[in-house]
Design a protein around this motif. Structure first.
Motif, PDB file in Angstrom:
ATOM      1  N   LEU A  27      84.180  83.913  72.641  1.00 51.61           N
ATOM      2  CA  LEU A  27      84.592  82.658  73.832  1.00 51.61           C
ATOM      3  C   LEU A  27      86.265  82.332  73.394  1.00 51.61           C
ATOM      4  N   ASP A  28      86.812  81.611  74.181  1.00 52.25           N
ATOM      5  CA  ASP A  28      87.927  81.161  73.827  1.00 52.25           C
ATOM      6  C   ASP A  28      87.672  79.840  73.126  1.00 52.25           C
ATOM      7  N   PHE A  29      87.733  79.977  71.892  1.00 55.94           N
ATOM      8  CA  PHE A  29      87.437  78.695  70.848  1.00 55.94           C
ATOM      9  C   PHE A  29      88.283  77.564  71.050  1.00 55.94           C
ATOM     10  N   ARG A  31      89.693  76.372  73.115  1.00 55.81           N
ATOM     11  CA  ARG A  31      89.642  75.569  74.328  1.00 55.81           C
ATOM     12  C   ARG A  31      88.234  75.180  74.425  1.00 55.81           C
ATOM     13  N   SER A  32      87.329  75.326  73.521  1.00 52.37           N
ATOM     14  CA  SER A  32      85.976  74.983  73.717  1.00 52.37           C
ATOM     15  C   SER A  32      85.653  73.911  72.909  1.00 52.37           C
ATOM     16  N   HIS A  33      84.920  72.566  73.514  1.00 51.87           N
ATOM     17  CA  HIS A  33      84.354  71.529  72.900  1.00 51.87           C
ATOM     18  C   HIS A  33      83.175  72.087  71.819  1.00 51.87           C
ATOM     19  N   MET A  34      83.199  71.722  70.590  1.00 58.92           N
ATOM     20  CA  MET A  34      82.272  72.107  69.617  1.00 58.92           C
ATOM     21  C   MET A  34      81.334  71.112  69.034  1.00 58.92           C
ATOM     22  N   SER A  53      88.361  69.941  72.211  1.00 63.91           N
ATOM     23  CA  SER A  53      89.504  70.854  71.925  1.00 63.91           C
ATOM     24  C   SER A  53      90.455  70.281  73.233  1.00 63.91           C
ATOM     25  N   ALA A 106      78.618  75.340  71.211  1.00 66.43           N
ATOM     26  CA  ALA A 106      79.908  75.612  72.066  1.00 66.43           C
ATOM     27  C   ALA A 106      79.643  74.968  73.477  1.00 66.43           C
ATOM     28  N   GLU A 107      80.314  73.977  74.096  1.00 70.04           N
ATOM     29  CA  GLU A 107      80.251  73.505  75.101  1.00 70.04           C
ATOM     30  C   GLU A 107      78.757  72.812  75.677  1.00 70.04           C
TER      31      GLU A 107
END
Length: 121
Positions: A27-29, A31-34, A53, A106-107
């Motif tokens: 994934l596009d880390f 840009r990811s809310h974690m 992010s 993630a997300e």
């Protein structure tokens, strides 16, 4: 394929500390809310902490890109290393109520397998 792998769980005495790590791939880390969630025995999964992010530098330095559950605030710290696609959860002053399986998300869409944290003397 998104993959989240947690590590760092284990047995710790009351008052002790642990650092959990979650390594992401697929994934596009950046840009990811974690998120970190946990599920205590006999209870539903609950949010522990979130780190967002694409926030401004001021939000990052002030901590405004993070949120904590009431039970975690002041004891747990969430952080991320976008260069390593990793999110961390530093936990301190642990007590028996913190015994749970801790999950990385993630997300709030993708989930890891979880890592067991047991607080016991």
């Amino acid at each position: 394929q998104v993959r989240l792998v947690e590590s760092g769980g284990g047995l710790v005495q009351p008052g002790g500390a642990l650092k959990l790590s979650c390594e992401a791939s697929g994934l596009d880390f950046s840009r990811s809310h974690m998120y970190w969630y946990r599920q205590r025995p006999g209870s539903q999964r609950e949010l522990v902490a979130a780190i967002y992010s694409d926030t401004s530098y001021s939000d990052i330095t002030s901590g405004r890109n993070r949120e904590y559950a009431d039970f975690a605030r002041g004891r747990f710290t969430i952080s991320r290393d976008d260069s390593r696609d990793t999110v961390l959860l530093q936990m301190s002053d642990l007590n028996s109520e913190d015994t749970a399986v801790y999950y990385c998300s993630a997300e709030q869409k993708y989930w890891g397998q979880g890592t067991q944290v047991t607080v016991s003397s």
